[in-house]
Design a protein around this motif. Structure first.
Motif, short mmCIF file in Angstrom:
data_model
loop_
_atom_site.label_atom_id
_atom_site.label_comp_id
_atom_site.label_asym_id
_atom_site.label_seq_id
_atom_site.Cartn_x
_atom_site.Cartn_y
_atom_site.Cartn_z
N PHE A 136 0.83 -1.20 0.00
CA PHE A 136 0.00 0.00 0.00
C PHE A 136 0.87 1.25 0.00
N PHE A 137 1.89 1.28 0.87
CA PHE A 137 2.71 2.48 0.94
C PHE A 137 3.66 2.61 -0.25
N LEU A 138 4.04 1.49 -0.86
CA LEU A 138 4.76 1.60 -2.12
C LEU A 138 3.88 2.30 -3.16
N GLN A 144 4.91 5.87 -4.46
CA GLN A 144 5.54 5.78 -5.77
C GLN A 144 4.57 5.48 -6.90
N GLY A 145 3.29 5.40 -6.58
CA GLY A 145 2.28 5.22 -7.61
C GLY A 145 1.74 3.80 -7.67
N PRO A 146 0.46 3.65 -8.02
CA PRO A 146 -0.16 2.31 -8.06
C PRO A 146 0.48 1.38 -9.08
N TYR A 187 12.46 0.04 -0.28
CA TYR A 187 12.50 1.11 -1.26
C TYR A 187 13.84 1.20 -1.98
N TRP A 188 14.74 0.28 -1.69
CA TRP A 188 16.04 0.29 -2.34
C TRP A 188 15.99 -0.55 -3.61
N GLY A 189 16.80 -0.17 -4.59
CA GLY A 189 17.00 -1.01 -5.75
C GLY A 189 15.82 -1.04 -6.70
N SER A 190 15.68 -2.18 -7.40
CA SER A 190 14.70 -2.33 -8.46
C SER A 190 13.29 -2.53 -7.91
#
Length: 255
Positions: A45-47, A51-53, A166-169
């Protein structure tokens, strides 16, 4: 800062509620419900919120692969559970990292990642079904000091995991979001306070609860781009609830 506090509060409440269930109701029920997509659901949810759905929907593919690492954590715990508590918990964490991080290098489609995740869940369930069901016997209710310790342990884990996601790909974010944010603190609490046998009961029934996690994650991947994160999350949680309720009802009928 506000978002981080919300993540921590949601996870803490979930972990403490599951620990109460394990101690007062049933370690089997707590093990199944520990697979309910609260920790992973919060992370996805917080991603999506930050950063967008579309990003969260794409990360969900990695989350399906990350569930294989979560199964490896449960299997490693089942195989190594002993009075050496720190060693057992450390080996379980290493098992997750050793399996999940290489999987983050893969770029599988949703429809390839899904059967792999389901297959790993079935295998883990079969490998651990021989473990005995052991209830927790409480001599006296836990005091406030125990609850505070539980909160500290859970908070440290959720801060570390949700920050690392939140790191990387995108795939790496999804894989790390699959870390059992609520289940692992619950497992550590039960193991530390009540010994290996009740904790092994939790891991025995954890793969059954993974069905709701997989259902939720697929729903996120399919619904977030079209419904957004609010409606998409509500629909995904509703589908996960149907799975969990159906599984527990079937288990009661079979027992």
């Amino acid at each position: 800062m506000l978002l981080l506090l919300i993540k921590i509060v949601v996870t803490l409440v979930t972990v403490l509620a599951l620990a109460w269930l394990a101690e007062r109701v049933s370690t089997r029920v707590a093990g199944v419900l520990a697979g309910f997509p609260l920790g992973t659901g919060v992370a996805l949810f917080f991603l999506g919120f930050e950063q967008g759905p579309d990003y969260a929907a794409d990360a969900a593919r990695g989350t399906l692969l990350g569930f294989i690492g979560a199964q490896a954590l449960a299997l490693a715990f089942a195989a190594s559970a002993s009075p050496q508590r720190l060693k057992t918990l450390a080996l379980s964490l290493l098992a997750f990292l050793a399996v999940a991080l290489p999987l983050s290098l893969l770029d599988l489609s949703l429809w390839l990642a899904l059967p792999v995740s389901v297959a790993s869940t079935i295998v883990a369930h079969r490998l651990m079904r021989h473990l005995a069901d052991t209830a927790i016997t409480l001599r006296q209710p836990p005091g406030w000091g125990v609850h505070i310790l539980r909160g500290i342990v859970s908070g440290l884990i959720v801060v570390g995991v949700t920050s690392a996601a939140y790191w990387g790909s995108t795939t790496l974010s999804g894989v790390l979001a699959a870390f059992p944010i609520t289940f692992f603190p619950l497992l550590a609490i039960v193991f530390w306070q009540h010994g290996p046998a009740p904790a092994q009961t939790l891991v025995k029934h954890y793969p059954a609860g993974m069905g709701s996690l997989i259902t939720h994650t697929v729903a996120v991947a399919l619904l977030y781009p079209h419904l957004g994160i609010i409606a998409g999350t509500l629909c995904a949680l509703a589908l996960a609830t149907v799975w969990s309720a159906g599984w527990l009802a079937w288990q009661r009928r079979m027992s």
